[in-house]
Motif scaffolding. Structure first.
Motif, PDB file in Angstrom:
ATOM      1  N   HIS A 193      90.955  -4.631  19.425  1.00  0.00           N
ATOM      2  CA  HIS A 193      91.864  -4.948  20.407  1.00  0.00           C
ATOM      3  C   HIS A 193      93.380  -4.721  20.213  1.00  0.00           C
ATOM      4  CE1 HIS A 193      94.979  -8.162  21.733  1.00  0.00           C
ATOM      5  NE2 HIS A 193      94.096  -8.210  22.885  1.00  0.00           N
ATOM      6  N   SER A 194      93.849  -4.685  18.939  1.00  0.00           N
ATOM      7  CA  SER A 194      95.085  -4.090  18.687  1.00  0.00           C
ATOM      8  C   SER A 194      95.380  -2.446  18.954  1.00  0.00           C
ATOM      9  CB  SER A 194      95.475  -4.478  17.241  1.00  0.00           C
ATOM     10  OG  SER A 194      95.341  -5.785  16.769  1.00  0.00           O
ATOM     11  N   VAL A 195      94.282  -1.738  18.773  1.00  0.00           N
ATOM     12  CA  VAL A 195      94.424  -0.546  18.966  1.00  0.00           C
ATOM     13  C   VAL A 195      94.366  -0.292  20.568  1.00  0.00           C
ATOM     14  CG1 VAL A 195      93.065   1.670  19.003  1.00  0.00           C
ATOM     15  CG2 VAL A 195      93.309   0.525  16.838  1.00  0.00           C
ATOM     16  N   TYR A 196      93.826  -1.194  21.227  1.00  0.00           N
ATOM     17  CA  TYR A 196      93.589  -0.897  22.623  1.00  0.00           C
ATOM     18  C   TYR A 196      95.039  -1.498  23.305  1.00  0.00           C
ATOM     19  CZ  TYR A 196      92.960  -2.156  27.499  1.00  0.00           C
ATOM     20  OH  TYR A 196      93.157  -2.090  29.054  1.00  0.00           O
ATOM     21  N   TYR A 197      95.593  -2.519  22.761  1.00  0.00           N
ATOM     22  CA  TYR A 197      96.974  -2.889  23.265  1.00  0.00           C
ATOM     23  C   TYR A 197      98.282  -1.858  23.020  1.00  0.00           C
ATOM     24  CZ  TYR A 197     101.476  -5.524  23.197  1.00  0.00           C
ATOM     25  OH  TYR A 197     102.738  -6.029  23.440  1.00  0.00           O
ATOM     26  N   ILE A 198      98.048  -1.429  21.753  1.00  0.00           N
ATOM     27  CA  ILE A 198      99.233  -0.561  21.332  1.00  0.00           C
ATOM     28  C   ILE A 198      99.093   0.752  22.144  1.00  0.00           C
ATOM     29  CG2 ILE A 198     100.035   1.014  19.634  1.00  0.00           C
ATOM     30  CD1 ILE A 198      99.126  -1.151  17.723  1.00  0.00           C
ATOM     31  N   SER A 199      97.777   1.310  22.360  1.00  0.00           N
ATOM     32  CA  SER A 199      97.472   2.423  23.079  1.00  0.00           C
ATOM     33  C   SER A 199      97.986   2.382  24.667  1.00  0.00           C
ATOM     34  CB  SER A 199      95.991   2.830  23.271  1.00  0.00           C
ATOM     35  OG  SER A 199      95.565   3.388  21.829  1.00  0.00           O
ATOM     36  N   HIS A 200      97.876   1.137  25.211  1.00  0.00           N
ATOM     37  CA  HIS A 200      98.325   0.798  26.620  1.00  0.00           C
ATOM     38  C   HIS A 200      99.604   0.768  26.501  1.00  0.00           C
ATOM     39  CE1 HIS A 200      97.599  -0.741  30.698  1.00  0.00           C
ATOM     40  NE2 HIS A 200      98.550  -1.695  30.303  1.00  0.00           N
ATOM     41  N   LYS A 201     100.111   0.178  25.793  1.00  0.00           N
ATOM     42  CA  LYS A 201     101.735   0.065  25.717  1.00  0.00           C
ATOM     43  C   LYS A 201     102.574   1.313  25.755  1.00  0.00           C
ATOM     44  CE  LYS A 201     105.464  -2.926  23.864  1.00  0.00           C
ATOM     45  NZ  LYS A 201     105.649  -3.815  25.018  1.00  0.00           N
ATOM     46  N   TYR A 202     101.895   2.198  25.020  1.00  0.00           N
ATOM     47  CA  TYR A 202     102.492   3.796  24.769  1.00  0.00           C
ATOM     48  C   TYR A 202     101.886   4.665  25.730  1.00  0.00           C
ATOM     49  CZ  TYR A 202     105.211   2.398  20.535  1.00  0.00           C
ATOM     50  OH  TYR A 202     106.002   1.894  19.580  1.00  0.00           O
ATOM     51  N   LYS A 203     101.113   4.319  26.581  1.00  0.00           N
ATOM     52  CA  LYS A 203     100.507   5.151  27.617  1.00  0.00           C
ATOM     53  C   LYS A 203     101.474   6.028  28.663  1.00  0.00           C
ATOM     54  CE  LYS A 203      99.618   2.106  31.578  1.00  0.00           C
ATOM     55  NZ  LYS A 203      98.933   1.451  32.733  1.00  0.00           N
ATOM     56  N   ASP A 204     102.873   5.517  28.778  1.00  0.00           N
ATOM     57  CA  ASP A 204     103.652   6.213  29.816  1.00  0.00           C
ATOM     58  C   ASP A 204     104.742   6.984  28.899  1.00  0.00           C
ATOM     59  OD1 ASP A 204     102.524   5.220  32.147  1.00  0.00           O
ATOM     60  OD2 ASP A 204     103.726   3.292  32.080  1.00  0.00           O
ATOM     61  N   THR A 205     104.489   6.872  27.571  1.00  0.00           N
ATOM     62  CA  THR A 205     105.296   7.724  26.817  1.00  0.00           C
ATOM     63  C   THR A 205     104.817   8.608  26.022  1.00  0.00           C
ATOM     64  OG1 THR A 205     105.002   6.379  24.530  1.00  0.00           O
ATOM     65  CG2 THR A 205     106.524   5.276  26.328  1.00  0.00           C
ATOM     66  N   ASN A 206     105.789   9.457  25.453  1.00  0.00           N
ATOM     67  CA  ASN A 206     105.049  10.617  24.706  1.00  0.00           C
ATOM     68  C   ASN A 206     104.667  10.170  23.367  1.00  0.00           C
ATOM     69  OD1 ASN A 206     105.269  12.617  26.981  1.00  0.00           O
ATOM     70  ND2 ASN A 206     107.481  12.819  26.304  1.00  0.00           N
ATOM     71  N   TYR A 207     104.695   9.039  22.786  1.00  0.00           N
ATOM     72  CA  TYR A 207     104.614   8.704  21.374  1.00  0.00           C
ATOM     73  C   TYR A 207     103.239   8.367  21.303  1.00  0.00           C
ATOM     74  CZ  TYR A 207     109.818   7.868  21.687  1.00  0.00           C
ATOM     75  OH  TYR A 207     111.077   8.107  21.917  1.00  0.00           O
ATOM     76  N   LYS A 208     102.658   8.657  19.921  1.00  0.00           N
ATOM     77  CA  LYS A 208     101.257   8.269  19.553  1.00  0.00           C
ATOM     78  C   LYS A 208     101.385   7.663  18.056  1.00  0.00           C
ATOM     79  CE  LYS A 208      99.266  11.888  22.410  1.00  0.00           C
ATOM     80  NZ  LYS A 208      98.436  12.955  22.290  1.00  0.00           N
ATOM     81  N   PRO A 209     101.942   6.147  17.949  1.00  0.00           N
ATOM     82  CA  PRO A 209     102.068   5.721  16.579  1.00  0.00           C
ATOM     83  C   PRO A 209     100.490   5.696  15.822  1.00  0.00           C
ATOM     84  CG  PRO A 209     102.321   4.250  18.378  1.00  0.00           C
ATOM     85  CD  PRO A 209     102.371   5.603  18.902  1.00  0.00           C
ATOM     86  N   LEU A 210      99.753   5.533  16.767  1.00  0.00           N
ATOM     87  CA  LEU A 210      98.059   5.194  15.837  1.00  0.00           C
ATOM     88  C   LEU A 210      97.708   6.534  15.255  1.00  0.00           C
ATOM     89  CD1 LEU A 210      96.585   2.951  18.735  1.00  0.00           C
ATOM     90  CD2 LEU A 210      97.737   2.219  16.612  1.00  0.00           C
ATOM     91  N   ASP A 211      98.364   7.401  15.619  1.00  0.00           N
ATOM     92  CA  ASP A 211      97.839   8.915  14.741  1.00  0.00           C
ATOM     93  C   ASP A 211      98.199   8.624  13.253  1.00  0.00           C
ATOM     94  OD1 ASP A 211      97.385  10.068  17.272  1.00  0.00           O
ATOM     95  OD2 ASP A 211      98.980  11.514  17.189  1.00  0.00           O
ATOM     96  N   GLY A 212      99.002   7.747  12.993  1.00  0.00           N
ATOM     97  CA  GLY A 212      99.261   7.487  11.588  1.00  0.00           C
ATOM     98  C   GLY A 212      98.072   6.760  10.858  1.00  0.00           C
ATOM     99  N   LEU A 213      97.115   6.273  11.779  1.00  0.00           N
ATOM    100  CA  LEU A 213      95.759   5.645  11.187  1.00  0.00           C
ATOM    101  C   LEU A 213      94.716   6.775  10.518  1.00  0.00           C
ATOM    102  CD1 LEU A 213      94.973   3.051  13.723  1.00  0.00           C
ATOM    103  CD2 LEU A 213      95.900   2.723  11.413  1.00  0.00           C
ATOM    104  N   ILE A 214      95.067   8.185  11.048  1.00  0.00           N
ATOM    105  CA  ILE A 214      94.095   9.165  10.587  1.00  0.00           C
ATOM    106  C   ILE A 214      94.674   9.966   9.172  1.00  0.00           C
ATOM    107  CG2 ILE A 214      92.955  11.293  11.424  1.00  0.00           C
ATOM    108  CD1 ILE A 214      93.689  10.345  14.313  1.00  0.00           C
TER     109      ILE A 214
END
Length: 557
Positions: free
Chosen positions: A462-483
């Protein structure tokens, strides 16, 4: 406020990590002391039943109000906030009356020899919770104005006083260990409350004198008061509801609505956090002795979570609440703040995921060793504690990812989103409790861990979905840090093979010499793995090193 929020958040995380290490070390030594002096049944009553009562009262009465009052402290009407945070006192009193009745009259009883001590212990825990809430207004102000070291110092005094009081009483009268627990609980809470109010009494008095003169006579005064011109409190009575001047309504409507949202969430989160203890307490799945054994293994398995992840989450939540506005999209906010918050989130994801993976790969080979060193043959004579600890290592990884991603979610959701998520958390809670009960019936204590892992995985999704949706209109990808990096993963896999071979070869017949050799091999693999991680994350490692250098140079100056 004039102080740098990111700096104070990092300092808060650093000091809290140190404090958590100290606190857990004391707890582990204390648990071993209790087992040797009074037995596992008493440890189960105190660590599971009574501390669960304390956790339930404090979390439900403090967490919603504290989270709401920490939101955007720069814009606070402090008279309203003080009125709001004081609501935790009557709330904790009401919860105490209800829960103490349940704990004494509804839940399964203890043995007759411990019954009276247990009942007094319930009342003592409830009383200490009310005292803790009386100290909440000053603690809130201390955190809001970035008194980072103050909390660590006072909490250390609190833990030290409680531990010394308990140990002295138990040594003199081991058969009344639960009475000793009760006395230590109440006396240390009173001490902490008095320390906070005494500090701010003298601080405000000195602050008023310095502000009138506008003259800092010493470096100490500069550090204490130089950047605190926005400090709103003129008297210690301002911490009491109704004393601070206020031209507005007694309570802030927006904070009240936010508190209600967090209150719904807190009930669910408490069930998720302490779910296995509620199952153990409500249903006769495990005896008090088995509960104490599970609690010991659970604490050992949660070392990283308690030492590192929780302080990071607390500081990160405060940081994100100051940098990201709840009611606006990211594109409508200050882009410098958004960019900085995104970088911080990405770095945090990278760090906690790496720590969690290290726990999984090295924990598989060193669970038995850790249990043997901690509890001797009493913890390793059966295979169950080792299996429990290995499973906990998987839970640590999931806990790491969930903690950071969820703290960002809670810090940036608006009221409507929080309310919607509360309904989802209800489903998580019900599923978790059912899974805990069912899996425990078939798998024993291991079922608690598997249920927790499944629940944590659902919350992460759920958290990953929320963060991805929040940043969908930007060029940022903070969840790449999980890889994680590929070389880091390779080094972990190689370390697993080497340490498993070492465990099989050297621990076939356990001696102190073979254990030390096994630990040495693990230490070498660990250093190689860390070196590879630093190589793959040069930028992040450089940031940490430079901050450490600046701190050293500041201290030397």
């Amino acid at each position: 406020m004039s102080r740098n929020v990111l700096k104070s958040s990092l300092q808060n995380a650093s000091f809290n990590i140190i404090f958590q290490i100290l606190f857990r070390c004391v707890t582990f030594v204390l648990n071993a002391f209790i087992i040797r002096y009074v037995g596992q049944d008493v440890l189960g009553i105190m660590n599971v039943r009574l501390l669960l009562l304390e956790s339930t009262i404090l979390f439900l009465s403090r967490e919603p109000l504290l989270k709401a009052c920490l939101t955007d402290t720069k814009s606070h009407n402090w008279a309203q906030v003080i009125n709001q945070i004081w609501l935790s006192v009557p709330l904790s009193g009401l919860l105490s009356i209800c829960l103490v009745y349940v704990w004494i009259n509804v839940l399964s009883s203890t043995d007759d020899q411990y019954l009276m001590q247990y009942q007094i212990g319930c009342y003592a825990v409830a009383f200490s919770c009310v005292i803790d809430q009386i100290a909440q207004p000053v603690q809130l102000v201390a955190q809001s104005y970035c008194f980072v070291k103050l909390k660590v110092i006072f909490e250390t005094i609190y833990i030290t006083a409680r531990t010394i009081t308990f140990v002295i009483l138990v040594i003199n009268n081991p058969e009344n260990a639960i009475h000793a627990f009760s006395i230590a609980q109440v006396s240390s809470s009173l001490l902490l409350c008095l320390l906070y109010y005494e500090f701010f009494y003298y601080y405000i008095k000195k602050f008023n004198n310095v502000k009138v003169k506008d003259d800092f006579k010493s470096d100490m005064e500069k550090r204490l008061f130089g950047d605190m011109q926005d400090f709103k409190f003129k008297s210690i009575l301002d911490f009491i509801p109704g004393f601070m001047s206020n031209n507005d309504k007694p309570l802030n409507k927006k904070l009240t609505i936010l508190t209600i949202s967090f209150a719904k969430q807190s009930v669910i989160k408490q069930v998720l956090t302490e779910g296995e203890k509620y199952v153990m307490t409500i249903s006769p799945v495990l005896t008090f002795s088995q509960q104490s054994m599970y609690d010991i293994v659970n604490n050992l398995g949660s070392l990283a979570a308690r030492f590192i992840f929780r302080p990071i989450e607390d500081s990160a939540y405060f940081y994100f609440t100051q940098m990201i506005k709840r009611d606006s999209t990211l594109t409508q906010q200050d882009q410098k703040s958004v960019s900085q918050a995104t970088i911080v989130l990405s770095h945090l994801c990278k760090v906690v995921t790496s720590i969690g993976l290290i726990a999984v790969f090295f924990g598989n080979s060193y669970s038995y060793t850790l249990l043997f060193l901690y509890g001797g043959t009493s913890l390793t004579e059966t295979n169950l504690p080792t299996v429990l600890l290995k499973c906990h290592c998987i839970a640590v990884l999931l806990l790491a990812v969930n903690g950071v991603t969820e703290c960002y979610v809670f810090a940036t959701m608006n009221n409507k989103q929080l309310d919607r998520y509360n309904y989802l958390m209800v489903l998580f809670s019900i599923s978790f409790l059912l899974l805990s009960y069912i899996l425990t019936m078939f798998l024993g204590p291991v079922g608690f861990i598997f249920a927790n892992c499944l629940n944590m995985a659902a919350r992460i999704m759920h958290s990953v979905y929320y963060i991805s949706h929040k940043y969908k209109d930007t060029n940022y990808k903070p969840l790449d840090g999980l890889i994680p990096g590929k070389f880091f993963i390779f080094s972990l896999i190689l370390s697993l093979f080497v340490t498993k071979w070492s465990e099989h070869f050297y621990l076939e017949n356990v001696t102190m010499k073979s254990t030390l050799i096994h630990i040495l091999i693990g230490a070498i693999c660990f250093l190689i793995t860390i070196s590879i991680w630093v190589y793959e994350n040069k930028h992040l490692a450089t940031i940490g090193f430079n901050k450490y250098k600046r701190r050293l140079s500041f201290k030397s100056d």
